[in-house]
Design an enzyme around this catalytic site. Structure first.
Site, PDB file in Angstrom:
ATOM      1  N   HIS A  28       0.831  -1.214   0.000  1.00 54.37           N
ATOM      2  CA  HIS A  28       0.000   0.000   0.000  1.00 54.37           C
ATOM      3  C   HIS A  28       0.862   1.260   0.000  1.00 54.37           C
ATOM      4  CE1 HIS A  28      -3.038  -2.929   0.890  1.00 54.37           C
ATOM      5  NE2 HIS A  28      -3.967  -2.013   0.715  1.00 54.37           N
ATOM      6  N   GLU A  82      -9.451   7.157  -3.976  1.00 46.90           N
ATOM      7  CA  GLU A  82      -9.685   7.082  -2.526  1.00 46.90           C
ATOM      8  C   GLU A  82      -8.964   8.213  -1.789  1.00 46.90           C
ATOM      9  OE1 GLU A  82     -10.042   2.245  -3.004  1.00 46.90           O
ATOM     10  OE2 GLU A  82      -8.184   3.116  -2.244  1.00 46.90           O
TER      11      GLU A  82
HETATM   12  N1  LIG Z   1      -1.905   3.697   3.192  1.00 52.20           N
HETATM   13  C1  LIG Z   1      -3.203   3.580   2.882  1.00 52.20           C
HETATM   14  O1  LIG Z   1      -4.077   3.481   3.734  1.00 52.20           O
HETATM   15  N2  LIG Z   1      -3.490   3.589   1.573  1.00 52.20           N
HETATM   16  C2  LIG Z   1      -4.753   3.545   1.085  1.00 52.20           C
HETATM   17  N3  LIG Z   1      -5.963   3.576   1.782  1.00 52.20           N
HETATM   18  C3  LIG Z   1      -6.927   3.626   0.867  1.00 52.20           C
HETATM   19  O2  LIG Z   1      -8.144   3.687   1.111  1.00 52.20           O
HETATM   20  N4  LIG Z   1      -6.395   3.608  -0.379  1.00 52.20           N
HETATM   21  C4  LIG Z   1      -5.053   3.570  -0.289  1.00 52.20           C
HETATM   22  O3  LIG Z   1      -4.221   3.567  -1.169  1.00 52.20           O
END
Ligand SMILES: NC(=O)N[C@H]1NC(=O)NC1=O
Length: 172
Positions: A67, A87
């Site tokens: 992520h 997001e």
């Molecule tokens: N670090 C992190 O939470 N990344 C994310 N959260 C989200 O909802 N989309 C992401 O890329």
């Protein structure tokens, strides 16, 4: 656009369309394809969830490490995935004032140094004030608590991504 259409997809299309429901982890989508036919979207989501739960702790941490940081370098450089961009933009990550941006950068860094994986939260369910508050609070947790907490958030993100794909992707 229903689960029967999802079930009918050859694996190449299944992975193309659904491969990012868990951020940058198409291997999860590719793995659950063999569990077709799914009775419902919820059953597909449950298969993804079970796959994640069966991973060793190192695998769960690996998912978290796929992520991008919230309001991090990928947002600045425009290299987020489409889903992540939507997001993060929706929760105001692209519109932080300079004080918020430096606080976010400092806390993200502190979090990563403490746990060895990034802070993950389902951005679509929060606004920027709430995200900063949670980031601050979660920096105080134990590593195992945060690993589990991050994975819960991954599942919420996955839930919303699956829903919006099935509602809006006319290939399904
Ligand atoms: N670090 C992190 O939470 N990344 C994310 N959260 C989200 O909802 N989309 C992401 O890329």
């Amino acid at each position: 656009m229903d689960i029967a259409a999802v079930n009918a997809l050859p694996y190449e299309d299944f992975v193309d369309i659904l491969g990012n429901v868990v951020e940058k982890c198409p291997i999860i989508t590719a793995a659950v394809w063999s569990g077709r036919p799914f009775l419902s979207l919820a059953a597909l989501e449950a298969a993804i969830s079970e796959f994640i739960d069966a991973l060793p702790e190192s695998g769960k941490e690996g998912i978290l490490r796929c992520h991008p940081d919230l309001a991090g370098r990928d947002l600045q450089s425009g290299s987020l995935t489409r889903e992540s961009h939507e997001e993060q933009a929706g929760s105001g990550m692209g519109a932080l004032n300079s004080g918020e941006a430096s606080l976010m950068a400092r806390l993200n860094q502190e979090y990563k140094e403490r746990f060895g994986f990034p802070f993950v939260i389902c951005a679509r369910m929060h606004d920027k004030e709430n995200i900063l508050r949670q980031l601050f609070a979660r920096c105080q947790n134990e590593r195992a608590v945060e690993r589990a907490r991050g994975i819960e958030e991954v599942k919420k993100i996955c839930h919303l991504r699956l829903q919006s794909l099935v509602l809006t992707d006319n290939r399904l």
